[in-house]
Design an enzyme around this catalytic site. Structure first.
Site, mmCIF file in Angstrom:
data_model
loop_
_atom_site.group_PDB
_atom_site.id
_atom_site.type_symbol
_atom_site.label_atom_id
_atom_site.label_comp_id
_atom_site.label_asym_id
_atom_site.label_seq_id
_atom_site.Cartn_x
_atom_site.Cartn_y
_atom_site.Cartn_z
ATOM 1 N N SER A 111 52.841 -37.795 26.754
ATOM 2 C CA SER A 111 54.023 -37.212 26.098
ATOM 3 C C SER A 111 53.488 -36.044 25.274
ATOM 4 C CB SER A 111 54.713 -38.226 25.191
ATOM 5 O OG SER A 111 55.118 -39.343 25.932
ATOM 6 N N LYS A 171 61.201 -35.316 26.723
ATOM 7 C CA LYS A 171 60.592 -36.579 26.273
ATOM 8 C C LYS A 171 60.592 -36.662 24.742
ATOM 9 C CE LYS A 171 58.208 -40.323 26.098
ATOM 10 N NZ LYS A 171 58.727 -41.627 26.510
ATOM 11 N N LYS A 216 54.177 -38.684 16.444
ATOM 12 C CA LYS A 216 53.826 -37.440 17.144
ATOM 13 C C LYS A 216 55.032 -36.894 17.923
ATOM 14 C CE LYS A 216 52.346 -38.322 21.056
ATOM 15 N NZ LYS A 216 52.763 -38.590 22.416
HETATM 16 P P1 NDP Z 1 46.919 -45.799 23.973
HETATM 17 O O1 NDP Z 1 46.544 -45.476 22.582
HETATM 18 O O2 NDP Z 1 47.140 -47.222 24.357
HETATM 19 O O3 NDP Z 1 45.805 -45.213 24.991
HETATM 20 C C1 NDP Z 1 45.332 -43.919 24.826
HETATM 21 C C2 NDP Z 1 44.378 -43.573 25.944
HETATM 22 O O4 NDP Z 1 43.837 -42.269 25.685
HETATM 23 C C3 NDP Z 1 43.178 -44.512 26.068
HETATM 24 O O5 NDP Z 1 42.751 -44.546 27.407
HETATM 25 C C4 NDP Z 1 42.144 -43.802 25.190
HETATM 26 O O6 NDP Z 1 40.811 -44.122 25.531
HETATM 27 C C5 NDP Z 1 42.418 -42.363 25.539
HETATM 28 N N1 NDP Z 1 41.950 -41.444 24.499
HETATM 29 C C6 NDP Z 1 42.245 -41.478 23.182
HETATM 30 N N2 NDP Z 1 41.657 -40.451 22.542
HETATM 31 C C7 NDP Z 1 40.960 -39.765 23.491
HETATM 32 C C8 NDP Z 1 40.142 -38.613 23.464
HETATM 33 N N3 NDP Z 1 39.924 -37.943 22.322
HETATM 34 N N4 NDP Z 1 39.594 -38.188 24.608
HETATM 35 C C9 NDP Z 1 39.808 -38.853 25.771
HETATM 36 N N5 NDP Z 1 40.572 -39.955 25.869
HETATM 37 C C10 NDP Z 1 41.145 -40.396 24.733
HETATM 38 O O7 NDP Z 1 48.208 -44.904 24.304
HETATM 39 P P2 NDP Z 1 49.369 -45.188 25.365
HETATM 40 O O8 NDP Z 1 48.771 -45.555 26.672
HETATM 41 O O9 NDP Z 1 50.393 -46.058 24.756
HETATM 42 O O10 NDP Z 1 50.025 -43.714 25.439
HETATM 43 C C11 NDP Z 1 49.497 -42.671 26.269
HETATM 44 C C12 NDP Z 1 50.566 -41.579 26.329
HETATM 45 O O11 NDP Z 1 51.749 -42.123 26.939
HETATM 46 C C13 NDP Z 1 50.984 -41.053 24.951
HETATM 47 O O12 NDP Z 1 51.260 -39.692 25.015
HETATM 48 C C14 NDP Z 1 52.266 -41.852 24.655
HETATM 49 O O13 NDP Z 1 53.104 -41.161 23.749
HETATM 50 C C15 NDP Z 1 52.856 -41.966 26.051
HETATM 51 N N6 NDP Z 1 53.775 -43.084 26.262
HETATM 52 C C16 NDP Z 1 53.453 -44.377 25.881
HETATM 53 C C17 NDP Z 1 54.363 -45.407 26.097
HETATM 54 C C18 NDP Z 1 54.073 -46.821 25.707
HETATM 55 O O14 NDP Z 1 55.016 -47.652 25.786
HETATM 56 N N7 NDP Z 1 52.855 -47.191 25.294
HETATM 57 C C19 NDP Z 1 55.687 -45.145 26.698
HETATM 58 C C20 NDP Z 1 55.872 -43.787 27.145
HETATM 59 C C21 NDP Z 1 54.969 -42.817 26.899
HETATM 60 P P3 NDP Z 1 40.006 -45.333 24.829
HETATM 61 O O15 NDP Z 1 40.194 -46.519 25.744
HETATM 62 O O16 NDP Z 1 38.608 -44.846 24.773
HETATM 63 O O17 NDP Z 1 40.604 -45.552 23.460
#
Ligand code: NDP
Length: 296
Positions: free
Chosen positions: A97, A172, A241
């Site tokens: 997002s 979104k 965010k």
């Molecule tokens: P999470 O916090 O669960 O996961 C984040 C992911 O990004 C992990 O794989 C993490 O890796 C990785 N990450 C974090 N920081 C970095 C970095 N600096 N460099 C590389 N990788 C990084 O988030 P979500 O999966 O919940 O959300 C992901 C996206 O989807 C967001 O934009 C969110 O707004 C959107 N979203 C989420 C929903 C939900 O229900 N959860 C619904 C709809 C959209 P690591 O394993 O190392 O921490």
């Protein structure tokens, strides 16, 4: 059959990638490598990539799903970065997002390397991802979406072309700002009712067959608030965010938006108070604290 890569096996990314692994030759990369190693060892057809460049090498469709557009942009450069691996004609599909301005910047950078970009944020939550029933909102060229569509269909039920790069991100953000408004307003209303002696469960029963109902009142409050379950599926930090992006989109377009700006402020405050791990629905706890009552 397109070869696919997926970067970002977080709360929503992992179930999306699981659907892809069933249908495509899939490379997975995650910042914490152990998650990608575990994914590859439990999903036949998935291989673990050591770097973003390695994940992108020889792939037609490369999908990112990271917290914000800034993490996606930061993954582009360097010897291990995405641009080093992406081949000409590939498409980077960003399911983060994200924010429209950064997405446009990323698209321009990739275009120099002959790579297309579409922003493709999703909605439907973790349960929608597990069922493969997400809504995917796409910004970018229609022809790029058509190439990516068979891949997106493995986790998306409704896939909509929204406009140029950034249009998916903008929709979104506004959608999630509405979610935030519903959460806060429902909490204030129910806290007032609770303090005046009305059972919030009875209030929800009435509201949910009346004109004030929403996904928040129908699903989130009964399942997460009155039950006191507060499961952690979507971080408050991420909703903060999203509302911030929506408020910024409105400001940039000079749209008078006092409610969006206030909602952004309230969610920033709730995020600051409740921390990085809190779920988005836990914002209700701030309303409860201010009201001195519990919605249960
Ligand atoms: P999470 O916090 O669960 O996961 C984040 C992911 O990004 C992990 O794989 C993490 O890796 C990785 N990450 C974090 N920081 C970095 C970095 N600096 N460099 C590389 N990788 C990084 O988030 P979500 O999966 O919940 O959300 C992901 C996206 O989807 C967001 O934009 C969110 O707004 C959107 N979203 C989420 C929903 C939900 O229900 N959860 C619904 C709809 C959209 P690591 O394993 O190392 O921490």
């Amino acid at each position: 059959m397109p070869r696919v890569a997926f970067l970002g096996l977080g709360a929503i990314g992992a179930p999306m990638a699981r659907h892809l692994a069933r249908k495509f030759d899939l490379a997975v990369w995650n910042r914490t490598a152990s998650r990608a190693v575990a994914f590859a060892s439990t999903h036949h057809g998935a291989t673990h990539a050591r770097t973003p460049a390695q994940a992108a090498t020889m792939r037609d469709i490369v999908i990112t799903c990271l917290p914000t557009s800034h993490e996606v942009e930061a993954l582009l450069d360097g010897a291990d970065g995405l641009i080093a691996g992406l081949q000409k004609g590939a498409i980077l599909v960003d399911c983060t997002s994200g924010d429209p301005a950064t997405s446009r910047r990323i698209a321009a950078r990739l275009a120099e390397a002959g790579v297309s970009f579409i922003d493709a944020p999703v909605s439907g939550g973790v349960s929608g991802a597990e069922k493969g029933e997400l809504t995917v909102m796409v910004g970018g060229k229609a022809a790029d979406l058509e190439k990516a569509r068979p891949v997106l269909e493995s986790f998306g039920k409704k896939i909509v072309h929204c406009g140029d790069v950034g249009a998916g991100d903008a929709i979104k953000a506004v959608n999630n700002a509405l979610l935030a408004v519903h959460i806060w307003a429902t909490a204030e209303g129910l806290a007032a009712l609770a303090k005046s002696g009305v059972d919030p469960k009875i209030a929800l029963d009435v509201i949910n067959s009346s004109s004030g109902r929403s996904n928040t009142s129908i699903n989130l409050f009964p399942e997460r608030v009155t039950s006191r379950a507060f499961p952690r599926t979507f971080k408050l930090a991420l909703l903060d965010k999203d509302v911030g992006i929506a408020a910024e989109v409105a400001r940039a377009q000079k749209v008078a938006s006092p409610l969006l700006q206030l909602t952004a402020e309230l969610f920033r405050l709730a995020h600051g108070e409740l921390g990085e791990e809190a779920d988005h629905v836990e914002a209700v706890k701030i309303v409860e604290k201010w009201a001195g009552t519990e919605i249960s």
